[in-house]
Structure formats: structure tokens, C-alpha cells
Design a protein around this motif. Structure first.
Motif, mmCIF file in Angstrom:
data_model
loop_
_atom_site.group_PDB
_atom_site.id
_atom_site.type_symbol
_atom_site.label_atom_id
_atom_site.label_comp_id
_atom_site.label_asym_id
_atom_site.label_seq_id
_atom_site.Cartn_x
_atom_site.Cartn_y
_atom_site.Cartn_z
ATOM 1 N N GLY A 3 6.159 0.711 -8.411
ATOM 2 C CA GLY A 3 6.438 -0.560 -9.060
ATOM 3 C C GLY A 3 7.849 -0.694 -9.586
ATOM 4 N N GLU A 4 8.767 0.134 -9.070
ATOM 5 C CA GLU A 4 10.142 0.129 -9.577
ATOM 6 C C GLU A 4 11.030 -0.892 -8.873
ATOM 7 O OE1 GLU A 4 11.640 4.078 -9.246
ATOM 8 O OE2 GLU A 4 10.055 4.961 -10.486
ATOM 9 N N VAL A 5 10.660 -1.294 -7.656
ATOM 10 C CA VAL A 5 11.447 -2.284 -6.921
ATOM 11 C C VAL A 5 10.523 -3.387 -6.422
ATOM 12 C CG1 VAL A 5 13.239 -0.645 -6.234
ATOM 13 C CG2 VAL A 5 11.275 -1.017 -4.735
ATOM 14 N N LEU A 42 0.000 -16.987 2.926
ATOM 15 C CA LEU A 42 -1.331 -16.606 2.443
ATOM 16 C C LEU A 42 -1.299 -15.402 1.505
ATOM 17 C CD1 LEU A 42 -3.325 -16.915 5.804
ATOM 18 C CD2 LEU A 42 -3.257 -18.564 3.920
ATOM 19 N N ARG A 43 -0.114 -14.751 1.414
ATOM 20 C CA ARG A 43 0.031 -13.511 0.640
ATOM 21 C C ARG A 43 -1.011 -12.484 1.103
ATOM 22 N NH1 ARG A 43 3.812 -16.454 -0.425
ATOM 23 N NH2 ARG A 43 4.731 -16.750 -2.500
ATOM 24 N N ARG A 44 -1.071 -12.292 2.406
ATOM 25 C CA ARG A 44 -2.032 -11.344 2.983
ATOM 26 C C ARG A 44 -1.626 -9.927 2.607
ATOM 27 N NH1 ARG A 44 -4.025 -11.011 9.328
ATOM 28 N NH2 ARG A 44 -5.356 -9.179 9.076
ATOM 29 N N ILE A 45 -2.473 -9.242 1.881
ATOM 30 C CA ILE A 45 -2.110 -7.923 1.374
ATOM 31 C C ILE A 45 -2.600 -6.816 2.308
ATOM 32 C CG2 ILE A 45 -2.050 -8.694 -1.022
ATOM 33 C CD1 ILE A 45 -4.775 -7.335 -1.418
ATOM 34 N N VAL A 93 2.569 -7.223 0.455
ATOM 35 C CA VAL A 93 2.526 -8.026 1.672
ATOM 36 C C VAL A 93 3.475 -7.377 2.676
ATOM 37 C CG1 VAL A 93 2.869 -10.298 2.697
ATOM 38 C CG2 VAL A 93 2.094 -10.104 0.313
ATOM 39 N N GLU A 94 2.981 -7.113 3.864
ATOM 40 C CA GLU A 94 3.736 -6.420 4.915
ATOM 41 C C GLU A 94 4.228 -7.443 5.943
ATOM 42 O OE1 GLU A 94 2.342 -2.639 7.389
ATOM 43 O OE2 GLU A 94 1.311 -4.462 8.035
ATOM 44 N N LEU A 95 5.555 -7.479 6.164
ATOM 45 C CA LEU A 95 6.116 -8.463 7.086
ATOM 46 C C LEU A 95 7.047 -7.808 8.104
ATOM 47 C CD1 LEU A 95 7.105 -11.292 4.550
ATOM 48 C CD2 LEU A 95 4.956 -11.064 5.829
ATOM 49 N N PRO A 96 6.693 -7.796 9.386
ATOM 50 C CA PRO A 96 7.660 -7.388 10.418
ATOM 51 C C PRO A 96 8.787 -8.417 10.461
ATOM 52 C CG PRO A 96 5.409 -7.516 11.298
ATOM 53 C CD PRO A 96 5.392 -8.184 9.964
ATOM 54 N N ILE A 97 10.025 -7.953 10.640
ATOM 55 C CA ILE A 97 11.129 -8.916 10.622
ATOM 56 C C ILE A 97 12.077 -8.779 11.821
ATOM 57 C CG2 ILE A 97 11.149 -9.530 8.184
ATOM 58 C CD1 ILE A 97 13.486 -6.860 9.404
ATOM 59 N N ASN A 144 6.159 -6.623 -3.123
ATOM 60 C CA ASN A 144 5.180 -6.463 -4.197
ATOM 61 C C ASN A 144 4.593 -7.842 -4.501
ATOM 62 O OD1 ASN A 144 4.006 -6.368 -6.847
ATOM 63 N ND2 ASN A 144 5.148 -4.488 -7.270
ATOM 64 N N LYS A 145 3.272 -7.970 -4.398
ATOM 65 C CA LYS A 145 2.637 -9.280 -4.579
ATOM 66 C C LYS A 145 2.899 -9.841 -5.974
ATOM 67 C CE LYS A 145 -1.735 -11.774 -4.178
ATOM 68 N NZ LYS A 145 -3.214 -11.670 -4.029
ATOM 69 N N ALA A 146 2.934 -8.979 -6.978
ATOM 70 C CA ALA A 146 3.215 -9.446 -8.337
ATOM 71 C C ALA A 146 4.640 -9.982 -8.433
ATOM 72 C CB ALA A 146 2.996 -8.316 -9.339
#
Length: 329
Positions: free
Chosen positions: A78-80, A305-308, A105-109, A259-261
Motif C-alpha cells: 500500500g505504499e504506492v 468497472l474497476r474489475r479487481i 485493477v490489472e491493465l495491459p497497456i 490500487n482500487k482505493a
């Protein structure tokens, strides 16, 4: 479809997926966004941060390069806010995140083609098989001299360079060359900074190293790419071979993890939206390969959707190796 219809369709897709630019009269954002992780992904994220800050001058975006593993350590604690990653999150890392209460949330870019390079004055090595690469890099490998690969090559020691063990590029390379349970030789020069590896190989005629394709494309005058023969002929790392998957097994997706938060903060939400809206142009600009439009549409929708969780690590903890278009939903 004519040009105007295509533009209208893409605009509708971006808007409906939650990826859109902030209006010029919107109140300026404030705050700080902390990002750390892969040196491979760093050029993309840094380019996005620079462009983002042209309009959002009061948001401080810091991008570190402690390597994928190092970035995930900080992210899972939770540091970044965002982790740059050149490999999917590992099962143990996801478990550490859950223990800390971090949902992500995991996003390929983008696509990358991990590129093996030698010095331009190396006239003998233009291609290698995976077995050759293993002989050079494996802890049990037998290739200490170039002639150990091919008896017609020079009887000089191979100077070996590699990303450090915190690097996702190192993890990926290790798994596809010496295996998940194999080991890389210890008598090599390592760095988490790919620019250091570039300078190392460029300064030694008998060297070999590997890193993301952007660092090769940017330094072509100082480096020579080595083709990979995976049993179907020699394939060079190019935009086309990386995108179509023929540069196997070294073509791979790159990721950001949010981080979703943190995503609930306006500055982070705006930054990620900006990232996705400008990914295609900036990915190409820094030397990587953009994803197909259909994949970016899925990425944008999953962000909306913030798919976690991860779609690239199995329940057993193994990396998913199927093509991105099949693995990502």
C-alpha cells in the motif's frame, strides 16, 4: 466505414468506457501519485506523466524504477498507487496485497519484445536458438566462450549482462529459457536500470545482454539485435513480429496495476483515464508496440468497472501463456 464514422465510433467507445479527457474548464486537480516498478514500462509511464502534467500542473507524479518485483513489494504494502510491471503479478504477491487490504485493477497497456543484443562489432552472432541462449545464461550452461556455441566463433569469453532479480524482465526471461525451477548463472553483470545494461553491452565487443525492445530501438547505432530461432526459422524483433506473436517466446504484454482505493482519488482516476486515452500514441512514441484496438476496448471497460484481480496468473500460481487476445476478457 468512412473516416468521420470511424472517428465517431472511437469517440463513443472511449466515452462509454470511461476513458475521456478532462474538459479545459474543469477545476485543476491537486495531489500526488506514486508509481514504482518496471524499468521496461518506465518510458511509457514517464511519457504519460509528462503529458498529463502539461494540463494538470498541480498533480505531482513520481515514477520509480525499482524493478517489477520491487515495485510490487511497495504496491502490495500500500505504499504506492500504481505498479508498472513487465510480467503479471505472482500468486504470492497477490496474497501479500490481500493481506494488506490492497485490491487492484490489472491493465495491459502495450506489447514488448524482449530483445537479446550484442555489440555491433560482433560479426559472428546474428541468431541464436533457445538452446544456445540457455547454454549462455543457465547456471548449468556450458557456453563460457563464444566458440562453445559454434566452434567457428572466437575463443573469447562471453561477457554476460542481465536485468537484476527484482526485474520482471529477468523473471520472464528465466522462465522461458531455463525454466521456472532453473537458475541463471551468477557470474554476470546485473542492473535494474536498462540504460546501464545498454551502456555495458555497447562498451564491450564480446558482450551479450537483454532488455525490452524500446531500449534496443532507441540505441540501434550502439547495439545489434540477435534473431531468435525457435524451430520455425530466425525471427527478428520488429513491431510486426512482436504484435503478431511470431517473435515467440519473447513477445509479451506489459501492465500497470492500480490500487482500487487510490483510484477513488480524482487525480489518480484522471491519470489512468489519460493513460488509456493516450496509450496508443505514447506507446509507439517511446518504442513499444500498441495493443489491438479490441484489447484496448476491453482494458478501458475493465477500468470503468474497476474489475479487481488478475487474469494472467492461474490459481496454482503459474503465469498464463495463452495469447493476450484469448487470456484477457
Amino acid at each position: 466505414m468512412n473516416t468521420l464514422s470511424l472517428i465517431a465510433s472511437l469517440t463513443l467507445l472511449a466515452t462509454s468506457s470511461g476513458v475521456h479527457a478532462r474538459t479545459q474548464d474543469a477545476a485543476p486537480l491537486k495531489g500526488a501519485i506514486k508509481i514504482d516498478g518496471s524499468s521496461t514500462v518506465y518510458p511509457i509511464t514517464e511519457a504519460v506523466a509528462e503529458e498529463f502534467n502539461k494540463s494538470e500542473k498541480k498533480v505531482r507524479v513520481t515514477v520509480g524504477i525499482s524493478g517489477t518485483g520491487g515495485g510490487f513489494k511497495r504496491f502490495c504494502a500500500g505504499e504506492v498507487d500504481i505498479a508498472d510491471a513487465s510480467r503479471p503479478i505472482k500468486k504470492a504477491e497477490a496474497e501479500a496485497a490481500a493481506k494488506s487490504g490492497v485490491e487492484f485493477v490489472e491493465l495491459p497497456i502495450a506489447y514488448d519484445g524482449l530483445t537479446i543484443v550484442v555489440h555491433p562489432k560482433n560479426t559472428w552472432c546474428s541468431s541464436l536458438t533457445l538452446a544456445d541462449v540457455k547454454k549462455i545464461y543457465s547456471a548449468s550452461g556450458t557456453a563460457k566462450l563464444w566458440k562453445d556455441i559454434n566452434p567457428t566463433w572466437p575463443a573469447v569469453a562471453i561477457k554476460v549482462y542481465s536485468p537484476g532479480t527484482d526485474s520482471g524482465t529477468f523473471d520472464y526471461f528465466k522462465e522461458v529459457t531455463v525454466g521456472k525451477d532453473g537458475a541463471i548463472r551468477s557470474d554476470i553483470s546485473v542492473s535494474e536500470d536498462d540504460n546501464v545494461l545498454v551502456r555495458g553491452v555497447a562498451g564491450d565487443e564480446n558482450s551479450i545482454g537483454f532488455f525490452g525492445c524500446a531500449y534496443y530501438f532507441e540505441n540501434k547505432e550502439q547495439l545489434k539485435a540477435v534473431g531468435i530461432d525457435n524451430g520455425k526459422g530466425v525471427i527478428m524483433p520488429t513491431v510486426d513480429t512482436i504484435e503478431n506473436g511470431s517473435y515467440t517466446p519473447f513477445s509479451r504484454p506489459l501492465f500497470i496495476y492500480i490500487n482500487k482505493a487510490s483510484a477513488a482519488r480524482p487525480e489518480v482516476e484522471a491519470f489512468v483515464a489519460f493513460y488509456l486515452a493516450h496509450a496508443t500514441e505514447l506507446v509507439n512514441e517511446v518504442g513499444y508496440v500498441k495493443l489491438p484496438a479490441a484489447i484496448y476496448a476491453k482494458v478501458a471497460n475493465n477500468w470503468k468497472l474497476r474489475r479487481i484481480g488478475t487474469q494472467f496468473t492461474t490459481a496454482a500460481g503459474d503465469a498464463v501463456t495463452t495469447p493476450l487476445a484469448q487470456a484477457y476478457e
